[in-house]
Write an enzyme that holds these catalytic residues in place. Sequence first.
Site, PDB file in Angstrom:
ATOM      1  N   LYS A 201       0.846  -1.335  -0.041  1.00  0.00           N
ATOM      2  CA  LYS A 201       0.047   0.048   0.055  1.00  0.00           C
ATOM      3  C   LYS A 201       0.829   1.077   0.050  1.00  0.00           C
ATOM      4  O   LYS A 201       1.726   1.421   0.930  1.00  0.00           O
ATOM      5  CB  LYS A 201      -0.990  -0.031   1.097  1.00  0.00           C
ATOM      6  CG  LYS A 201      -1.806   1.425   1.407  1.00  0.00           C
ATOM      7  CD  LYS A 201      -2.985   0.995   2.334  1.00  0.00           C
ATOM      8  CE  LYS A 201      -3.546   2.256   2.606  1.00  0.00           C
ATOM      9  NZ  LYS A 201      -4.606   2.317   3.456  1.00  0.00           N
ATOM     10  N   LYS A 257      -2.195  -1.547  -3.869  1.00  0.00           N
ATOM     11  CA  LYS A 257      -3.136  -0.377  -3.770  1.00  0.00           C
ATOM     12  C   LYS A 257      -2.291   0.892  -3.797  1.00  0.00           C
ATOM     13  O   LYS A 257      -1.196   1.000  -3.119  1.00  0.00           O
ATOM     14  CB  LYS A 257      -3.758  -0.525  -2.430  1.00  0.00           C
ATOM     15  CG  LYS A 257      -4.674   0.699  -2.072  1.00  0.00           C
ATOM     16  CD  LYS A 257      -5.425   0.582  -0.880  1.00  0.00           C
ATOM     17  CE  LYS A 257      -5.855   2.100  -0.727  1.00  0.00           C
ATOM     18  NZ  LYS A 257      -6.415   1.808   0.855  1.00  0.00           N
TER      19      LYS A 257
HETATM   20  C1  PBG Z   1      -7.217   3.567   5.348  1.00  0.00           C
HETATM   21  C2  PBG Z   1      -7.659   3.080   4.123  1.00  0.00           C
HETATM   22  C3  PBG Z   1      -7.540   3.950   2.921  1.00  0.00           C
HETATM   23  C4  PBG Z   1      -8.076   3.673   1.988  1.00  0.00           C
HETATM   24  C5  PBG Z   1      -8.677   2.274   2.217  1.00  0.00           C
HETATM   25  N1  PBG Z   1      -8.282   2.082   3.683  1.00  0.00           N
HETATM   26  C6  PBG Z   1      -7.117   5.486   3.036  1.00  0.00           C
HETATM   27  C7  PBG Z   1      -5.830   5.952   3.583  1.00  0.00           C
HETATM   28  O1  PBG Z   1      -4.794   4.970   3.501  1.00  0.00           O
HETATM   29  O2  PBG Z   1      -5.643   7.128   4.013  1.00  0.00           O
HETATM   30  C8  PBG Z   1      -8.224   4.292   0.463  1.00  0.00           C
HETATM   31  C9  PBG Z   1      -9.177   3.763  -0.461  1.00  0.00           C
HETATM   32  C10 PBG Z   1      -9.554   4.609  -1.410  1.00  0.00           C
HETATM   33  O3  PBG Z   1      -9.055   5.682  -1.759  1.00  0.00           O
HETATM   34  O4  PBG Z   1     -10.334   4.122  -2.247  1.00  0.00           O
HETATM   35  N2  PBG Z   1      -7.047   2.386   6.257  1.00  0.00           N
END
Ligand code: PBG
Length: 332
Positions: A201, A257
């Site tokens: 991520k 991601k």
């Molecule tokens: C946070 C989380 C995020 C997303 C999914 N879980 C945002 C972040 O890390 O700030 C993002 C998903 C998206 O942008 O569609 N735990």
Amino acid sequence: MSESLDPSTRLRRLRATAGIRTMLTEISVEPRQLIQPIFVTESENLEPIPSLPGINRIPLSQLAAKCHELLKLGIHGIAPFPKIDESKKSADGVEAHSSNNLALRAIREVKQKCPEMVIFADIALDPYTTHGHDGILNSTKTDVDNDKTVAALVKMSVLTAQAGADFVAPSDMMDGRINAIRKGLDENGLTQTGILAYSAKFASAYYGPFRDAVGSTRKSGESLSKATYQINPANRRESIREAHLDDFEGADILMVKPAGIYLDIIRDVRESSALPIAAYQVSGEYAQIHAAAEKGWLNLKTTRDESLLAIRRAGADLILTYFAEAFAKDRQ
Ligand code: PBG
């Protein structure tokens, strides 16, 4: 007849008719490969999210009906995210451990009324913290404390699994969390609950609309840096190390991601593990396509379909995407 041009290999033979093109299509996107993220609200009404056109926060009372609709469309998985009331947020996000919080009620509701739906429940503290970080801050409030956060996530995972989630999906990027969560689940007899690990991520600018949707955007409007735990977008090898560790620590599915701008990473992770790979086409990717389509600059459906195809082609078995429902409807 051209004298200079005489290729013995003419690739256009294989593109000449719709029939041969269909027969030679290498990969496809099927509703069964898609997971619909769903924002859940405490309120009684659907709440549109301006930066995610077509996506509403859904009240608990409408959740089961939505799941039945999705199943009919061939979508078997959801990823629910709660929008927690500001009054319930705190610096350490303890609402995450309250047994009757919105996320846990949503999971119970779905499992009771639509048990066939596979639930991938997000594990991170950001919906519950006043500062919007995924974990608990250290004593100087300068960074997220890794080990304290992991302990909180283990507790959250056990509650989430007990509520009926099929998979817990830690999205926090703390070190050692997959092993700790696996142990915590097993010690509580939750051996059948799987772990979908957000392994690679990245600290991406593409999460903006999601933060609006769960209400973790900073009030000042300044963007929140998660660079001390999420991966630097410049780094490729680090995501392979993360994937290896999560595989070794007991994850059942690995995730990359964002998806569409990280296709190389999806391919790398695909080739470095035998586990199923998921990719999250994040909120900013969805918003970009919608915004361009609204301006008449791109065609919504063909751009959408191509974006999903590219993610599958890179090697993803599953795709979390806000397009899931609309894509499956167009398939009917
Ligand atoms: C946070 C989380 C995020 C997303 C999914 N879980 C945002 C972040 O890390 O700030 C993002 C998903 C998206 O942008 O569609 N735990």
